[in-house]
Design a protein around this motif. Structure first.
Motif, mmCIF file in Angstrom:
data_model
loop_
_atom_site.group_PDB
_atom_site.id
_atom_site.type_symbol
_atom_site.label_atom_id
_atom_site.label_comp_id
_atom_site.label_asym_id
_atom_site.label_seq_id
_atom_site.Cartn_x
_atom_site.Cartn_y
_atom_site.Cartn_z
ATOM 1 N N GLN A 1 -11.478 -78.090 -19.727
ATOM 2 C CA GLN A 1 -11.856 -76.867 -19.013
ATOM 3 C C GLN A 1 -13.024 -76.173 -19.695
ATOM 4 O O GLN A 1 -13.907 -75.629 -19.035
ATOM 5 C CB GLN A 1 -10.656 -75.920 -18.934
ATOM 6 C CG GLN A 1 -10.938 -74.639 -18.159
ATOM 7 C CD GLN A 1 -9.695 -73.796 -17.967
ATOM 8 O OE1 GLN A 1 -8.571 -74.274 -18.084
ATOM 9 N NE2 GLN A 1 -9.885 -72.527 -17.674
ATOM 10 N N ASP A 2 -13.039 -76.191 -21.024
ATOM 11 C CA ASP A 2 -14.173 -75.644 -21.774
ATOM 12 C C ASP A 2 -14.994 -76.815 -22.307
ATOM 13 O O ASP A 2 -14.484 -77.911 -22.509
ATOM 14 C CB ASP A 2 -13.710 -74.747 -22.922
ATOM 15 C CG ASP A 2 -12.779 -75.463 -23.880
ATOM 16 O OD1 ASP A 2 -11.881 -76.182 -23.401
ATOM 17 O OD2 ASP A 2 -12.951 -75.320 -25.102
ATOM 18 N N SER A 3 -16.273 -76.562 -22.518
ATOM 19 C CA SER A 3 -17.192 -77.650 -22.854
ATOM 20 C C SER A 3 -16.971 -78.236 -24.246
ATOM 21 O O SER A 3 -17.312 -79.386 -24.506
ATOM 22 C CB SER A 3 -18.639 -77.155 -22.748
ATOM 23 O OG SER A 3 -18.885 -76.124 -23.687
ATOM 24 N N ARG A 4 -16.425 -77.423 -25.160
ATOM 25 C CA ARG A 4 -16.141 -77.859 -26.534
ATOM 26 C C ARG A 4 -17.391 -78.403 -27.233
ATOM 27 O O ARG A 4 -17.326 -79.371 -28.001
ATOM 28 C CB ARG A 4 -15.015 -78.893 -26.560
ATOM 29 C CG ARG A 4 -13.733 -78.381 -25.915
ATOM 30 C CD ARG A 4 -12.522 -79.213 -26.208
ATOM 31 N NE ARG A 4 -11.340 -78.602 -25.599
ATOM 32 C CZ ARG A 4 -10.090 -78.974 -25.854
ATOM 33 N NH1 ARG A 4 -9.847 -79.944 -26.702
ATOM 34 N NH2 ARG A 4 -9.085 -78.368 -25.260
ATOM 35 N N LEU A 5 -18.530 -77.773 -26.959
ATOM 36 C CA LEU A 5 -19.762 -78.164 -27.639
ATOM 37 C C LEU A 5 -19.786 -77.555 -29.032
ATOM 38 O O LEU A 5 -19.272 -76.452 -29.250
ATOM 39 C CB LEU A 5 -20.984 -77.689 -26.838
ATOM 40 C CG LEU A 5 -21.094 -78.203 -25.400
ATOM 41 C CD1 LEU A 5 -22.357 -77.654 -24.741
ATOM 42 C CD2 LEU A 5 -21.074 -79.722 -25.342
ATOM 43 N N LEU A 6 -20.387 -78.250 -29.969
ATOM 44 C CA LEU A 6 -20.527 -77.736 -31.333
ATOM 45 C C LEU A 6 -21.742 -76.814 -31.377
ATOM 46 O O LEU A 6 -22.869 -77.255 -31.129
ATOM 47 C CB LEU A 6 -20.694 -78.892 -32.317
ATOM 48 C CG LEU A 6 -19.538 -79.890 -32.361
ATOM 49 C CD1 LEU A 6 -19.815 -80.989 -33.376
ATOM 50 C CD2 LEU A 6 -18.222 -79.194 -32.679
ATOM 51 N N PRO A 7 -21.542 -75.530 -31.674
ATOM 52 C CA PRO A 7 -22.645 -74.558 -31.574
ATOM 53 C C PRO A 7 -23.766 -74.788 -32.581
ATOM 54 O O PRO A 7 -24.879 -74.314 -32.373
ATOM 55 C CB PRO A 7 -21.956 -73.206 -31.806
ATOM 56 C CG PRO A 7 -20.705 -73.533 -32.560
ATOM 57 C CD PRO A 7 -20.272 -74.879 -32.067
ATOM 58 N N TRP A 8 -23.477 -75.492 -33.680
ATOM 59 C CA TRP A 8 -24.492 -75.717 -34.709
ATOM 60 C C TRP A 8 -25.292 -76.999 -34.486
ATOM 61 O O TRP A 8 -26.132 -77.359 -35.289
ATOM 62 C CB TRP A 8 -23.842 -75.750 -36.092
ATOM 63 C CG TRP A 8 -22.791 -76.805 -36.257
ATOM 64 C CD1 TRP A 8 -22.970 -78.103 -36.637
ATOM 65 C CD2 TRP A 8 -21.383 -76.661 -36.019
ATOM 66 N NE1 TRP A 8 -21.783 -78.781 -36.659
ATOM 67 C CE2 TRP A 8 -20.776 -77.924 -36.293
ATOM 68 C CE3 TRP A 8 -20.574 -75.591 -35.613
ATOM 69 C CZ2 TRP A 8 -19.406 -78.126 -36.170
ATOM 70 C CZ3 TRP A 8 -19.209 -75.801 -35.488
ATOM 71 C CH2 TRP A 8 -18.648 -77.059 -35.764
#
Length: 245
Positions: free
Chosen positions: A88-95
C-alpha cells in the motif's frame, strides 16, 4: 485489446486445503484455489476476511497452519520462480535516489536495466531525484518499477493503489494492466475496490470469513469501460454479496 503475451516463466499457483490460524483465531479455513500461468486474479473482501493473509502465504511471508501451496507443482521453498510484491505504501528508501531505489538487490551492471524499467513506468527523467520530491502516484510508479526490474514470474499486489486519489488510481490501474499485458507474468491483487477488481481481473475471488464464497470469471474485453452493462452488473453482484455478509 486481448492478452497478447504469456511469459513462459509465469507461475501456476495451487493452494490446497489451506488453514491458517493465529493462536485460537482461524483466518483461513480449508481454502483451495488454482491460479493459471499468466492469469490476473483479484481477491476482494471486507477487512479481516483473510485476503491479505492469503497473499502473505503465497509470498512466503507466512506459513500455513496446514495445507499446501505450490508454484508449478513445486513447493514455494523448492520453486525457482521469482515473485515480487507491491504494498500500500511505496516503501522507498528516502536516502537513495529514484534510480538506486529501483536497483535495490540487483547485481553487476544494473543501471541500464533499472533505467529501462523506469522508462516503462514513465519516470526515467526522475531517476536522479529523491523520493520525497515525488507525488504519491509517482512514488508508487517507482515501487512498481522496483518490482518489475527483477522480471518476476509472479507479481503480488497488496492494495498498492488504496492511498491514491481517484485520477491517479485510474492512471496506475491502466499502467499495471499495460505492463501485465506486455510482460505476461501471473498477477495476484488484493483490493477493497470492487470496481478496480472488475477493471483488472481475469477472475475475481471473494473471501468471507476465511473461505471463498464467490469465484467469477471476467470475460469483458480490454480495455474495459463501465459503459459496458455486463461489467456494471458484475460489480453490482459482487457488492451485493459483500454487503449481505
Amino acid at each position: 485489446m486481448e492478452k497478447a503475451v504469456i511469459n513462459d516463466e509465469a507461475v501456476q499457483i495451487h493452494l490446497q486445503q489451506i488453514d491458517k490460524s493465529f493462536g485460537e483465531k482461524t483466518v483461513l479455513n480449508n481454502l483451495s484455489l488454482e491460479i493459471e500461468s499468466g492469469e490476473f486474479v483479484v481477491i476482494v473482501g471486507k477487512s479481516g476476511s483473510g485476503k491479505s493473509t492469503l497473499l502473505r502465504l503465497v509470498a512466503g511471508l507466512e506459513e500455513a497452519t496446514s495445507g499446501q501451496i505450490t508454484f508449478n507443482d513445486k513447493s514455494i521453498k523448492d520453486s525457482k520462480s521469482s515473485a515480487t510484491m507491491m504494498y500500500q505504501d511505496s516503501r522507498l528508501l528516502p536516502w537513495k535516489t529514484v534510480l538506486n531505489n529501483v536497483g535495490l538487490g540487483l547485481k553487476g551492471n544494473w543501471k541500464d536495466q533499472a533505467e529501462k524499467t523506469l522508462d516503462l513506468v514513465g519516470l526515467l527523467s526522475f531517476k536522479d531525484q529523491w523520493p520525497s520530491t515525488l507525488s504519491g502516484g509517482q512514488q508508487q510508479r517507482v515501487a512498481l518499477a522496483r518490482a518489475l526490474v527483477h522480471k518476476p514470474s509472479l507479481l503480488l499486489l497488496d492494495e498498492p493503489l488504496s492511498a491514491l486519489d481517484a485520477l491517479t488510481r485510474m492512471d496506475m490501474q491502466n499502467l499495471i494492466e499495460k505492463l501485465w499485458l506486455s510482460q505476461g507474468f501471473t498477477a495476484l491483487l488484493v483490493t477493497h475496490d470492487v470496481r478496480e477488481a472488475v477493471k483488472l481481473a481475469d477472475r475475481i475471488i471473494l473471501i468471507e470469513d476465511g473461505d471463498i464464497t464467490l469465484n467469477i470469471k471476467n470475460t469483458g474485453k480490454r480495455p474495459r469501460e463501465f459503459s459496458d452493462v455486463s461489467l456494471v452488473q458484475m460489480e453490482k453482484k459482487i457488492l451485493e454479496k459483500i454487503m449481505k455478509s
